[in-house]
Write an enzyme that holds these catalytic residues in place. Structure first.
Site, PDB file in Angstrom:
ATOM      1  N   ASP A 110     -11.787   2.479   3.985  1.00  0.00           N
ATOM      2  CA  ASP A 110     -12.173   1.063   3.927  1.00  0.00           C
ATOM      3  C   ASP A 110     -13.692   0.910   3.809  1.00  0.00           C
ATOM      4  OD1 ASP A 110     -10.213  -0.934   3.928  1.00  0.00           O
ATOM      5  OD2 ASP A 110      -9.765  -0.655   6.053  1.00  0.00           O
ATOM      6  N   GLN A 123      -5.287  -1.572   9.668  1.00  0.00           N
ATOM      7  CA  GLN A 123      -5.113  -2.899   9.068  1.00  0.00           C
ATOM      8  C   GLN A 123      -5.691  -3.975   9.989  1.00  0.00           C
ATOM      9  OE1 GLN A 123      -3.784  -3.470   5.970  1.00  0.00           O
ATOM     10  NE2 GLN A 123      -4.220  -5.642   6.224  1.00  0.00           N
ATOM     11  N   LYS A 133       0.843  -1.207   0.000  1.00  0.00           N
ATOM     12  CA  LYS A 133       0.000   0.000   0.000  1.00  0.00           C
ATOM     13  C   LYS A 133       0.872   1.248   0.000  1.00  0.00           C
ATOM     14  CE  LYS A 133      -3.842  -2.160   2.383  1.00  0.00           C
ATOM     15  NZ  LYS A 133      -4.259  -2.660   3.686  1.00  0.00           N
TER      16      LYS A 133
HETATM   17  N1  GUN Z   1      -7.129  -6.995   6.061  1.00  0.00           N
HETATM   18  C1  GUN Z   1      -7.423  -7.746   4.974  1.00  0.00           C
HETATM   19  N2  GUN Z   1      -8.144  -7.039   4.083  1.00  0.00           N
HETATM   20  C2  GUN Z   1      -8.300  -5.813   4.617  1.00  0.00           C
HETATM   21  C3  GUN Z   1      -8.948  -4.623   4.150  1.00  0.00           C
HETATM   22  O1  GUN Z   1      -9.531  -4.560   3.068  1.00  0.00           O
HETATM   23  N3  GUN Z   1      -8.867  -3.570   4.994  1.00  0.00           N
HETATM   24  C4  GUN Z   1      -8.245  -3.624   6.191  1.00  0.00           C
HETATM   25  N4  GUN Z   1      -8.263  -2.541   6.943  1.00  0.00           N
HETATM   26  N5  GUN Z   1      -7.640  -4.693   6.647  1.00  0.00           N
HETATM   27  C5  GUN Z   1      -7.674  -5.781   5.855  1.00  0.00           C
END
Ligand code: GUN
Length: 296
Positions: free
Chosen positions: A120, A97, A53
């Site tokens: 998200d 996360q 990311k």
């Molecule tokens: N962990 C796995 N997929 C995601 C996601 O799309 N967002 C977040 N915040 N954590 C994750």
């Protein structure tokens, strides 16, 4: 192997290029969209995602902020970090996360994020807005899946859609998005009776269960469009591992009209949509027109 392979990797690159173009336009006005990622603990998969990311954020010209916290971080400490990011005008998107270490309450953390910065789309306000057809931040993986579907099929009105999986991150928001596109939507899950028969009804089948190869070739209606959200790492038998989806790809590709591969299907779309959401959030926060085609 009759199915068209839906190239999510190429589509995601186009989305990122579009985002980068808009970011360059904002820079001329002195605005730099900023994305903050909060990572608590040492989960190896999460570390890989967060690194990726960070790299993609920089590539599209956005500012990246990482808050790496030790696994023993307390709830109050995590909430204080989120509050500081909420108040920071350089930050337009905040992502905590998941999964969090077991002693931390994920719902509490997510709902502490300013909904306008909730890239998200997990905050209860955004969940409610999406469910009532109002302008929301839309979860990235379902948004990316919908972009691929619309690109391939155009209008989805009247299609039978089956979503296998009922998670808050993928299954439920995916179903809402398909409903908003006028699909007839079924959410199926591990307790569904005769899952094979339910899947066989689907013109659009979205698999989001996290079980390698669970959806068999003969569960698929001939000509259906199959979106495989699963990313499962399995033993390849030679001391190595490989990634597979939730769909038995080789068998499904014989029957489906189109299918997303794993890797290279939905996966790359998730980060591309995270960047798109950060751009959208930045434009909304600054009262600027939203870029077209990057959200629903
Ligand atoms: N962990 C796995 N997929 C995601 C996601 O799309 N967002 C977040 N915040 N954590 C994750």
């Amino acid at each position: 192997m009759g199915a068209t392979v839906i190239d999510g990797k190429a589509f995601a690159a186009r989305v990122r290029a579009q985002v980068a173009g808009h970011v360059a336009g904002l820079a001329a006005q002195g605005i730099v969209p900023g994305l903050a990622v909060v990572l608590v603990g040492e989960d190896p998969a999460s570390q890989v995602y967060v690194r990726s990311k960070g790299k993609m954020t920089a590539e599209v010209g956005m500012a990246g902020f990482e808050r790496r916290l030790p696994a023993e971080t307390s709830e109050a400490e995590l909430l204080a970090v989120i509050a500081a990011l909420n108040a920071d005008p350089a930050v337009h998107g905040i992502l905590v996360q998941l999964p969090l270490p077991a002693h931390l309450n994920a719902d509490l953390a997510i709902n502490a994020i300013d909904p306008a910065k909730d890239v998200d789309g997990f905050h209860i306000s955004n969940v409610g807005l999406l469910g009532t057809g109002q302008k929301a931040m839309v979860p990235c993986t379902p948004l990316g899946s919908l972009m691929l579907l619309r690109d391939h099929l155009g209008d989805l009105s009247g299609l039978e859609a089956v979503v296998v999986g009922r998670s808050n991150i993928v299954g439920k928001p995916m179903a809402q998005l398909l409903l908003a596109q006028n699909c007839t939507v079924t959410i199926a899950h591990s307790r569904t009776k005769d899952l094979a028969a339910v899947c066989r009804r689907a013109d659009v089948l979205v698999a989001a269960v996290g079980r390698p190869g669970m959806i068999k070739g003969d569960w698929i209606k001939p000509g259906a469009t199959v979106i495989d959200v699963g990313i499962n790492r399995i033993d390849a038998g030679d001391g190595k591992t490989r990634l597979v989806g939730d769909v038995d790809y080789a068998a499904a590709a014989e029957v489906a009209g189109a299918i997303t591969p794993v890797p290279g299907g939905v996966g790359p779309m998730t980060i591309a949509c995270l960047l798109a959401n950060t751009l959208t959030a930045c434009c909304r926060i600054h009262g600027l027109p939203e870029p077209e085609g990057l959200t629903v």
